[in-house]
Design a protein around this motif. Structure first.
Motif, mmCIF file in Angstrom:
data_model
loop_
_atom_site.group_PDB
_atom_site.id
_atom_site.type_symbol
_atom_site.label_atom_id
_atom_site.label_comp_id
_atom_site.label_asym_id
_atom_site.label_seq_id
_atom_site.Cartn_x
_atom_site.Cartn_y
_atom_site.Cartn_z
ATOM 1 N N GLU A 195 0.848 -1.191 -0.204
ATOM 2 C CA GLU A 195 -0.028 -0.266 -0.349
ATOM 3 C C GLU A 195 1.003 0.958 -0.368
ATOM 4 O O GLU A 195 0.204 2.338 -0.859
ATOM 5 N N TRP A 196 1.813 1.120 0.501
ATOM 6 C CA TRP A 196 2.740 2.393 1.076
ATOM 7 C C TRP A 196 3.767 2.629 -0.727
ATOM 8 O O TRP A 196 3.729 3.699 -1.240
ATOM 9 N N LYS A 234 1.670 2.495 -3.462
ATOM 10 C CA LYS A 234 0.640 2.474 -4.409
ATOM 11 C C LYS A 234 0.300 4.244 -4.090
ATOM 12 O O LYS A 234 0.135 5.088 -4.541
ATOM 13 N N LYS A 235 0.935 4.690 -2.496
ATOM 14 C CA LYS A 235 0.882 6.234 -2.338
ATOM 15 C C LYS A 235 2.087 6.792 -2.295
ATOM 16 O O LYS A 235 2.626 8.346 -2.020
ATOM 17 N N ALA A 245 2.017 5.504 -9.340
ATOM 18 C CA ALA A 245 3.147 6.072 -8.228
ATOM 19 C C ALA A 245 4.877 5.043 -8.506
ATOM 20 O O ALA A 245 4.564 4.470 -9.258
#
Length: 197
Positions: A106-107, A109-110, A171
């Motif tokens: 998730e990190w 993707k951000k 990203a």
């Protein structure tokens, strides 16, 4: 040009035609697994649609696996490491919940950075390679770099541009580890959101 249907093929002729068509269409998994899937379909009295779905899913699953293997190879990791191989009992300062959360990517993707800092022998390189491998398996393009490949004018790891084919980078994240003697970084870019089988 109209196509002609071939009716009444013998089993042997049909098998040869399937093999030839799979070669022409570049469907290696269907070509390899067709006899077994066809036998199972006949035994289980599968519908034509069910049989076709099984063939297509086998091809798609195998393509996903091969793509992951190519991304891991392209990352140029110096050795193979996985989260399953990391001994959390020997590294009590490493929280398994945090590492497994990081493994969801998730990190990445951000577009957030990740930096692991600690003494030699605490598992930073192992975790970084394992997290990079997880990112590659999740569809991200990852690149492993050593300090000599970094710009001599920069004291920190570079942020390289890694983008999937036919898609803009949505990203990118750099993750790095550092000790007095060992520093490297890895950059991951978001996967193509419109990936095909």
């Amino acid at each position: 040009m109209p196509t002609t249907r071939r009716r009444g093929l013998t089993e042997q002729a049909a098998t040869a035609a399937i093999d030839q068509a799979c070669r022409a269409l570049r469907l290696p998994t269907i070509r390899a697994q067709f006899p077994d899937i066809a036998e199972t379909a006949g035994r289980d009295q599968m519908s034509y649609r069910g049989f076709l779905a099984e063939l297509r899913m086998a091809e798609c699953d195998d393509r996903v696996r091969r793509r992951s293997e190519r991304r891991i190879k392209a990352a140029a990791f110096p050795r193979e490491k996985s989260l399953r191989g990391f001994d959390f009992d020997e590294n009590l300062n490493v929280d398994p919940a945090v590492i497994h959360t990081l493994a969801t990517c998730e990190w990445v993707k951000k577009g957030l950075p990740l930096c692991l800092i600690g003494d030699s022998g605490t598992g930073k390189s192992h975790l970084l390679i394992a997290l990079g491998t997880e990112a590659a398996m999740a569809g991200f393009r990852v690149k492993y770099t050593w300090p000599p490949s970094w710009s001599t004018n920069s004291s920190r790891p570079p942020t390289t541009s890694c983008s999937p084919r036919r898609s803009p980078v949505t990203a990118a994240s750099t993750f790095s580890t550092s000790t007095n003697s060992d520093t490297w970084s890895s950059t991951a870019a978001a996967p193509n959101s419109s990936s095909r089988c």
